[in-house]
Design a protein around this motif. Sequence first.
Motif, mmCIF file in Angstrom:
data_model
loop_
_atom_site.group_PDB
_atom_site.id
_atom_site.type_symbol
_atom_site.label_atom_id
_atom_site.label_comp_id
_atom_site.label_asym_id
_atom_site.label_seq_id
_atom_site.Cartn_x
_atom_site.Cartn_y
_atom_site.Cartn_z
ATOM 1 N N ARG A 116 -54.732 14.215 -2.259
ATOM 2 C CA ARG A 116 -53.498 14.987 -2.436
ATOM 3 C C ARG A 116 -52.694 15.050 -1.149
ATOM 4 N NH1 ARG A 116 -49.334 16.163 -5.505
ATOM 5 N NH2 ARG A 116 -48.456 18.221 -5.037
ATOM 6 N N ARG A 117 -53.367 15.203 -0.037
ATOM 7 C CA ARG A 117 -52.660 15.245 1.247
ATOM 8 C C ARG A 117 -51.966 13.915 1.534
ATOM 9 N NH1 ARG A 117 -57.315 18.197 4.980
ATOM 10 N NH2 ARG A 117 -57.011 20.317 4.157
ATOM 11 N N VAL A 118 -52.663 12.817 1.235
ATOM 12 C CA VAL A 118 -52.057 11.498 1.452
ATOM 13 C C VAL A 118 -50.821 11.332 0.562
ATOM 14 C CG1 VAL A 118 -52.405 9.024 1.176
ATOM 15 C CG2 VAL A 118 -54.183 10.433 2.224
ATOM 16 N N GLU A 119 -50.946 11.792 -0.690
ATOM 17 C CA GLU A 119 -49.807 11.677 -1.605
ATOM 18 C C GLU A 119 -48.633 12.510 -1.133
ATOM 19 O OE1 GLU A 119 -48.773 12.364 -6.356
ATOM 20 O OE2 GLU A 119 -50.724 12.932 -5.538
ATOM 21 N N VAL A 120 -48.915 13.739 -0.712
ATOM 22 C CA VAL A 120 -47.835 14.609 -0.226
ATOM 23 C C VAL A 120 -47.192 14.012 1.018
ATOM 24 C CG1 VAL A 120 -47.347 16.874 0.774
ATOM 25 C CG2 VAL A 120 -48.799 16.690 -1.242
ATOM 26 N N ARG A 121 -48.036 13.471 1.919
ATOM 27 C CA ARG A 121 -47.490 12.860 3.136
ATOM 28 C C ARG A 121 -46.634 11.639 2.792
ATOM 29 N NH1 ARG A 121 -51.762 12.546 5.331
ATOM 30 N NH2 ARG A 121 -51.652 14.393 6.646
ATOM 31 N N SER A 122 -47.094 10.846 1.809
ATOM 32 C CA SER A 122 -46.311 9.686 1.395
ATOM 33 C C SER A 122 -44.976 10.104 0.795
ATOM 34 C CB SER A 122 -47.115 8.859 0.389
ATOM 35 O OG SER A 122 -46.352 7.780 -0.096
ATOM 36 N N ARG A 161 -43.379 12.850 1.425
ATOM 37 C CA ARG A 161 -42.550 13.393 2.505
ATOM 38 C C ARG A 161 -41.933 12.264 3.331
ATOM 39 N NH1 ARG A 161 -46.175 16.081 4.830
ATOM 40 N NH2 ARG A 161 -45.829 18.061 3.760
ATOM 41 N N GLU A 162 -42.743 11.228 3.619
ATOM 42 C CA GLU A 162 -42.205 10.093 4.377
ATOM 43 C C GLU A 162 -41.127 9.364 3.582
ATOM 44 O OE1 GLU A 162 -45.575 7.743 5.302
ATOM 45 O OE2 GLU A 162 -46.276 9.057 6.927
ATOM 46 N N ARG A 163 -41.350 9.239 2.259
ATOM 47 C CA ARG A 163 -40.321 8.611 1.432
ATOM 48 C C ARG A 163 -39.036 9.428 1.445
ATOM 49 N NH1 ARG A 163 -43.523 6.788 -4.102
ATOM 50 N NH2 ARG A 163 -44.978 5.308 -3.122
ATOM 51 N N ALA A 164 -39.194 10.749 1.344
ATOM 52 C CA ALA A 164 -38.003 11.607 1.361
ATOM 53 C C ALA A 164 -37.269 11.500 2.696
ATOM 54 C CB ALA A 164 -38.402 13.054 1.086
ATOM 55 N N GLU A 165 -38.033 11.502 3.797
ATOM 56 C CA GLU A 165 -37.402 11.369 5.109
ATOM 57 C C GLU A 165 -36.732 10.003 5.263
ATOM 58 O OE1 GLU A 165 -40.530 12.104 7.821
ATOM 59 O OE2 GLU A 165 -40.553 14.289 7.505
ATOM 60 N N SER A 166 -37.422 8.949 4.759
ATOM 61 C CA SER A 166 -36.826 7.618 4.824
ATOM 62 C C SER A 166 -35.556 7.550 3.981
ATOM 63 C CB SER A 166 -37.836 6.573 4.344
ATOM 64 O OG SER A 166 -37.266 5.283 4.328
ATOM 65 N N ALA A 167 -35.605 8.168 2.795
ATOM 66 C CA ALA A 167 -34.407 8.175 1.942
ATOM 67 C C ALA A 167 -33.268 8.935 2.606
ATOM 68 C CB ALA A 167 -34.736 8.793 0.590
ATOM 69 N N GLU A 168 -33.600 10.047 3.294
ATOM 70 C CA GLU A 168 -32.563 10.801 3.996
ATOM 71 C C GLU A 168 -31.963 9.970 5.133
ATOM 72 O OE1 GLU A 168 -34.261 14.426 5.273
ATOM 73 O OE2 GLU A 168 -34.392 15.309 3.259
ATOM 74 N N ARG A 169 -32.837 9.245 5.853
ATOM 75 C CA ARG A 169 -32.314 8.409 6.940
ATOM 76 C C ARG A 169 -31.431 7.294 6.389
ATOM 77 N NH1 ARG A 169 -37.665 9.085 8.946
ATOM 78 N NH2 ARG A 169 -38.263 7.087 8.029
#
Length: 400
Positions: free
Chosen positions: A161-167, A169-177
């Motif tokens: 679950r932590r890996v999924e949440v981190r993934s 979050r990284e996708r969201a940050e990448s999408a924001e960038r």
Amino acid sequence: MNTDVAPCPPRLGGWQQTWRLLAAVAVGIPLWLSTGVVLAQEHEVDRWSWFFTGDPLVALVCLAALLWRRRLPLTVATTVAVASTVSTLATGVALLALCSLATRRRPVEIGIVVLVYVIAAQLGLGLYPLPSQPTPLWVQLALPALSAGIAVAMGMAIGARRVEVRSLRERAESAEREQAARAAQARALERNRIAREMHDVLAHRISLVAMQAGVLDHRGNLTADENRVLVRGIVDGSHQALEELRDVLGVLRADQSRPEAPPPSLDRLPELVADARASGLDVALTTTVTGTPSDALGRTCYRIVQEGLTNAAKHAPGAHVHITLEGAAGDQLRISVRNSPAVATARTPASGYGLLGLAERLALTGGRLDHHPTPDNGYLLTARLPWPDDQHHQHHEKSA
């Protein structure tokens, strides 16, 4: 699934840390109490001292060691598992340490601690023996193995679950960038488009006004009627420049109250030439265009001619300007703006953005722009624009 690289666990708050420790204690208390019941039934009086003092003390030390389980997960889990040999109350602490270690999803580490935990459970029978009834060996091994398996399964699920949440979050940050980069690119493109539009709209009018003002400044032998004509041209050109500026700003501000100005097109070239003549330019227009080009092609052609007239007014005041248009659908639209040498000295500063803007426009349409001085000290601006045969293309699509 990659199990070599463990994800960094998130930092826990004070309440999260507290309830995990309380859960570990809650798991160990029933086991500790049941062990006390067995000792009472078996009359193991010599073990009561350790049961009431040593067992809770070891469990308390193990509970304190859990505070370092995120920095030293393998060391803490192994140490607590070994300590559970002499402390039934520390069993819950050992299971929590094992669950925390399993979130790293490293099979070798998990296997080592599970093995130590099961062995410790068997060695603990020497301190706290089972009831006098014989218990099968597989039961003695299955109970700790089952509890360890549950702890490992919970830890693996939490780690996944932590890996999924981190993934996520990284996708969201990448999408924001990416969105910020696209927004910045869109703003840059819009600024360039606005700059080209402002140049196309205003540079022509201001150049004509500057040319007329230059005539008034250099020629002192003008008659009163000629002065009035030039002054009226300056006033009219200034008013037209302001009106066109308001139109552009109205579009940028999405002002629906102002009527939208007609877009530049090939049909408006005679009007453009007439305005240039009224401002004092000597302009001739020759066109052999057959057919009606698209709006985009007509707008580009209009801007090319407008830029040619603007440059002639800036750099060759008093020169004769000859505009030639030729072409047909299915071929090319060819534009030529040639001016003779300047009669008066040009004083209007040059920005150089007009030709750059034209080059960008033609690059988008697949056209070609060329400009250079002529042997007679004049200047020639030529452009070639592809003109697809839309009717033939549509007919071909219908036939297909």
